[in-house]
Design a protein around this motif. Structure first.
Motif, PDB file in Angstrom:
ATOM      1  N   THR A  39       0.815  -1.211   0.000  1.00 20.15           N
ATOM      2  CA  THR A  39       0.000   0.000   0.000  1.00 20.15           C
ATOM      3  C   THR A  39       0.850   1.263   0.000  1.00 20.15           C
ATOM      4  OG1 THR A  39      -0.178  -0.111   2.403  1.00 20.15           O
ATOM      5  CG2 THR A  39      -1.987  -1.071   1.111  1.00 20.15           C
ATOM      6  N   ASP A  40       2.121   1.173   0.379  1.00 17.10           N
ATOM      7  CA  ASP A  40       3.017   2.324   0.313  1.00 17.10           C
ATOM      8  C   ASP A  40       3.445   2.619  -1.124  1.00 17.10           C
ATOM      9  OD1 ASP A  40       2.897   2.533   3.033  1.00 17.10           O
ATOM     10  OD2 ASP A  40       4.922   1.794   3.410  1.00 17.10           O
ATOM     11  N   HIS A  41       3.158   1.724  -2.047  1.00 17.07           N
ATOM     12  CA  HIS A  41       3.625   1.857  -3.420  1.00 17.07           C
ATOM     13  C   HIS A  41       2.492   1.955  -4.440  1.00 17.07           C
ATOM     14  CE1 HIS A  41       7.679   1.071  -2.026  1.00 17.07           C
ATOM     15  NE2 HIS A  41       7.131   0.170  -1.230  1.00 17.07           N
ATOM     16  N   ALA A  42       1.294   2.243  -3.956  1.00 21.81           N
ATOM     17  CA  ALA A  42       0.147   2.383  -4.852  1.00 21.81           C
ATOM     18  C   ALA A  42      -0.886   3.286  -4.189  1.00 21.81           C
ATOM     19  CB  ALA A  42      -0.466   1.014  -5.148  1.00 21.81           C
ATOM     20  N   TYR A  43      -1.613   4.018  -5.007  1.00 21.16           N
ATOM     21  CA  TYR A  43      -2.713   4.817  -4.463  1.00 21.16           C
ATOM     22  C   TYR A  43      -3.885   4.816  -5.431  1.00 21.16           C
ATOM     23  CZ  TYR A  43      -0.827   8.541  -7.450  1.00 21.16           C
ATOM     24  OH  TYR A  43      -0.364   9.268  -8.521  1.00 21.16           O
ATOM     25  N   LYS A  44      -5.069   4.963  -4.869  1.00 20.66           N
ATOM     26  CA  LYS A  44      -6.299   4.957  -5.655  1.00 20.66           C
ATOM     27  C   LYS A  44      -6.523   6.335  -6.254  1.00 20.66           C
ATOM     28  CE  LYS A  44     -11.102   3.437  -5.410  1.00 20.66           C
ATOM     29  NZ  LYS A  44     -11.233   3.726  -6.790  1.00 20.66           N
ATOM     30  N   ASN A  45      -6.806   6.358  -7.535  1.00 20.90           N
ATOM     31  CA  ASN A  45      -7.109   7.611  -8.217  1.00 20.90           C
ATOM     32  C   ASN A  45      -8.573   7.982  -8.002  1.00 20.90           C
ATOM     33  OD1 ASN A  45      -4.505   7.887  -9.462  1.00 20.90           O
ATOM     34  ND2 ASN A  45      -5.101   6.209 -10.806  1.00 20.90           N
ATOM     35  N   ALA A  46      -8.876   9.218  -8.246  1.00 18.83           N
ATOM     36  CA  ALA A  46     -10.265   9.675  -8.151  1.00 18.83           C
ATOM     37  C   ALA A  46     -11.110   8.927  -9.183  1.00 18.83           C
ATOM     38  CB  ALA A  46     -10.332  11.173  -8.397  1.00 18.83           C
ATOM     39  N   ALA A  47     -12.307   8.550  -8.781  1.00 24.46           N
ATOM     40  CA  ALA A  47     -13.221   7.862  -9.696  1.00 24.46           C
ATOM     41  C   ALA A  47     -13.631   8.815 -10.819  1.00 24.46           C
ATOM     42  CB  ALA A  47     -14.450   7.372  -8.944  1.00 24.46           C
ATOM     43  N   GLU A  48     -13.731   8.274 -12.019  1.00 23.25           N
ATOM     44  CA  GLU A  48     -14.201   9.041 -13.169  1.00 23.25           C
ATOM     45  C   GLU A  48     -15.326   8.261 -13.823  1.00 23.25           C
ATOM     46  OE1 GLU A  48     -11.282  10.476 -15.903  1.00 23.25           O
ATOM     47  OE2 GLU A  48      -9.836  10.907 -14.314  1.00 23.25           O
ATOM     48  N   PHE A  49     -16.317   8.987 -14.333  1.00 27.14           N
ATOM     49  CA  PHE A  49     -17.411   8.325 -15.023  1.00 27.14           C
ATOM     50  C   PHE A  49     -18.029   9.270 -16.040  1.00 27.14           C
ATOM     51  CE2 PHE A  49     -19.087  10.287 -11.270  1.00 27.14           C
ATOM     52  CZ  PHE A  49     -20.355  10.760 -11.590  1.00 27.14           C
ATOM     53  N   PRO A  90     -18.456  21.058  -5.637  1.00 28.43           N
ATOM     54  CA  PRO A  90     -18.790  19.627  -5.674  1.00 28.43           C
ATOM     55  C   PRO A  90     -20.277  19.373  -5.439  1.00 28.43           C
ATOM     56  CG  PRO A  90     -16.950  20.053  -4.186  1.00 28.43           C
ATOM     57  CD  PRO A  90     -17.507  21.378  -4.579  1.00 28.43           C
ATOM     58  N   PHE A  91     -20.781  18.332  -6.070  1.00 27.77           N
ATOM     59  CA  PHE A  91     -22.174  17.927  -5.940  1.00 27.77           C
ATOM     60  C   PHE A  91     -22.238  16.408  -6.009  1.00 27.77           C
ATOM     61  CE2 PHE A  91     -21.166  18.873 -10.309  1.00 27.77           C
ATOM     62  CZ  PHE A  91     -21.659  17.786 -11.006  1.00 27.77           C
ATOM     63  N   LYS A 101     -20.285  11.011  -4.428  1.00 31.00           N
ATOM     64  CA  LYS A 101     -20.298  12.263  -3.682  1.00 31.00           C
ATOM     65  C   LYS A 101     -19.097  13.099  -4.114  1.00 31.00           C
ATOM     66  CE  LYS A 101     -22.886  11.016   0.399  1.00 31.00           C
ATOM     67  NZ  LYS A 101     -24.011  11.828  -0.017  1.00 31.00           N
ATOM     68  N   ASN A 102     -19.220  14.410  -3.966  1.00 28.85           N
ATOM     69  CA  ASN A 102     -18.116  15.339  -4.259  1.00 28.85           C
ATOM     70  C   ASN A 102     -17.600  15.205  -5.687  1.00 28.85           C
ATOM     71  OD1 ASN A 102     -18.072  16.419  -1.603  1.00 28.85           O
ATOM     72  ND2 ASN A 102     -17.075  14.540  -0.932  1.00 28.85           N
ATOM     73  N   VAL A 103     -18.472  15.468  -6.634  1.00 31.93           N
ATOM     74  CA  VAL A 103     -18.179  15.310  -8.051  1.00 31.93           C
ATOM     75  C   VAL A 103     -18.109  16.679  -8.727  1.00 31.93           C
ATOM     76  CG1 VAL A 103     -19.192  14.449 -10.211  1.00 31.93           C
ATOM     77  CG2 VAL A 103     -19.271  13.046  -8.159  1.00 31.93           C
ATOM     78  N   LEU A 104     -17.266  16.791  -9.740  1.00 31.44           N
ATOM     79  CA  LEU A 104     -17.225  17.962 -10.614  1.00 31.44           C
ATOM     80  C   LEU A 104     -17.403  17.496 -12.057  1.00 31.44           C
ATOM     81  CD1 LEU A 104     -14.197  19.962  -9.155  1.00 31.44           C
ATOM     82  CD2 LEU A 104     -16.624  20.423  -8.818  1.00 31.44           C
ATOM     83  N   ILE A 105     -17.938  18.385 -12.886  1.00 29.64           N
ATOM     84  CA  ILE A 105     -18.089  18.076 -14.309  1.00 29.64           C
ATOM     85  C   ILE A 105     -16.783  18.425 -15.007  1.00 29.64           C
ATOM     86  CG2 ILE A 105     -19.278  18.612 -16.468  1.00 29.64           C
ATOM     87  CD1 ILE A 105     -21.759  19.277 -14.806  1.00 29.64           C
ATOM     88  N   VAL A 131     -11.574  13.912  -1.002  1.00 31.40           N
ATOM     89  CA  VAL A 131     -11.624  14.891   0.076  1.00 31.40           C
ATOM     90  C   VAL A 131     -11.088  14.242   1.348  1.00 31.40           C
ATOM     91  CG1 VAL A 131     -13.131  16.392   1.436  1.00 31.40           C
ATOM     92  CG2 VAL A 131     -13.629  15.982  -0.974  1.00 31.40           C
ATOM     93  N   VAL A 132     -10.180  14.939   2.019  1.00 30.18           N
ATOM     94  CA  VAL A 132      -9.592  14.426   3.250  1.00 30.18           C
ATOM     95  C   VAL A 132      -9.725  15.478   4.349  1.00 30.18           C
ATOM     96  CG1 VAL A 132      -7.922  12.939   2.076  1.00 30.18           C
ATOM     97  CG2 VAL A 132      -7.284  15.258   2.661  1.00 30.18           C
ATOM     98  N   ASN A 133      -9.692  15.030   5.581  1.00 28.14           N
ATOM     99  CA  ASN A 133      -9.684  15.938   6.721  1.00 28.14           C
ATOM    100  C   ASN A 133      -8.241  16.266   7.073  1.00 28.14           C
ATOM    101  OD1 ASN A 133     -12.467  16.000   7.138  1.00 28.14           O
ATOM    102  ND2 ASN A 133     -12.416  14.081   8.268  1.00 28.14           N
ATOM    103  N   THR A 134      -7.979  17.531   7.324  1.00 30.09           N
ATOM    104  CA  THR A 134      -6.639  17.930   7.740  1.00 30.09           C
ATOM    105  C   THR A 134      -6.735  18.706   9.038  1.00 30.09           C
ATOM    106  OG1 THR A 134      -6.759  19.988   6.482  1.00 30.09           O
ATOM    107  CG2 THR A 134      -5.775  18.082   5.379  1.00 30.09           C
ATOM    108  N   GLN A 135      -5.649  18.726   9.762  1.00 20.27           N
ATOM    109  CA  GLN A 135      -5.576  19.472  11.007  1.00 20.27           C
ATOM    110  C   GLN A 135      -4.223  20.150  11.079  1.00 20.27           C
ATOM    111  OE1 GLN A 135      -6.140  16.556  14.081  1.00 20.27           O
ATOM    112  NE2 GLN A 135      -8.355  16.717  13.992  1.00 20.27           N
ATOM    113  N   THR A 136      -4.182  21.278  11.766  1.00 19.94           N
ATOM    114  CA  THR A 136      -2.910  21.928  12.038  1.00 19.94           C
ATOM    115  C   THR A 136      -2.724  21.968  13.543  1.00 19.94           C
ATOM    116  OG1 THR A 136      -3.944  24.105  12.049  1.00 19.94           O
ATOM    117  CG2 THR A 136      -2.982  23.369   9.975  1.00 19.94           C
ATOM    118  N   ALA A 137      -1.496  21.942  13.949  1.00 20.82           N
ATOM    119  CA  ALA A 137      -1.201  21.967  15.383  1.00 20.82           C
ATOM    120  C   ALA A 137      -0.009  22.876  15.625  1.00 20.82           C
ATOM    121  CB  ALA A 137      -0.891  20.556  15.876  1.00 20.82           C
ATOM    122  N   LYS A 138      -0.079  23.628  16.719  1.00 18.53           N
ATOM    123  CA  LYS A 138       1.056  24.454  17.134  1.00 18.53           C
ATOM    124  C   LYS A 138       1.798  23.700  18.226  1.00 18.53           C
ATOM    125  CE  LYS A 138      -0.312  29.042  15.943  1.00 18.53           C
ATOM    126  NZ  LYS A 138      -0.070  30.420  16.268  1.00 18.53           N
TER     127      LYS A 138
END
Length: 165
Positions: A39-49, A90-91, A101-105, A131-138
């Protein structure tokens, strides 16, 4: 095929002619070490249709009441899709295979001739956003294990490059 619940954002096409789905994985070109997590050597691309859908000027407005957007003519449907694409917001899309979910034309393609003057036959290509959740920390310097190594950037004056001959 009638749209059967298929939905692009707030509208239902009068007819869905064809759907095409593409889910792909990007896999490293480099050798992978024996025992390394693959899994460190592959990633899933965004779905297209792609959906080939249509609207007709002869369709009854009563048939379109389930849409959350008023579509009375083929011009309304085309204008809505163009506005949706231009908004870059996104819609959601429901197809015959799954809900996205979260699609663009990505693109809209249509043509009109004397036989299709009263219909909108359009091919819409979509891409799902990842879409991912991110956080920042001080982190206070006092909480760092080795503050001398992890101090903030400091101005150390001008640096002049050296030309090697």
């Amino acid at each position: 095929t009638v749209s059967d619940g298929r939905k692009i954002s707030g509208i239902f096409p009068d007819v869905v002619i064809e759907e095409s789905h593409n889910d792909s994985l990007t896999i490293t070109e480099h050798p992978t070490g024996l025992g390394a997590p693959v899994t460190d050597h592959a990633y899933k691309n965004a779905a297209e249709f792609t959906m080939r859908v249509g609207w007709s000027n002869s369709k009854s407005n009563d048939d379109r009441k389930k849409s959350s957007v008023v579509i009375e003519t083929i011009a309304d449907a085309y204008a809505y899709l163009l506005k949706l694409q231009a908004s870059r917001q996104p819609f959601d899309v429901i197809t015959g295979k799954r809900a996205y979910k979260n699609v663009l034309i990505k693109s809209l393609t249509t043509s009109t001739d004397r036989k299709t003057n009263e219909v909108l036959d359009i091919v819409a290509s979509f891409r799902q956003l990842i879409v991912v959740n991110t956080q920042t920390a001080k982190i206070l310097i006092t909480n760092q294990a080795n503050p001398k190594v992890t101090v903030p950037i400091q101005n150390t004056g001008n640096k002049n490059p050296i030309t090697l001959s």
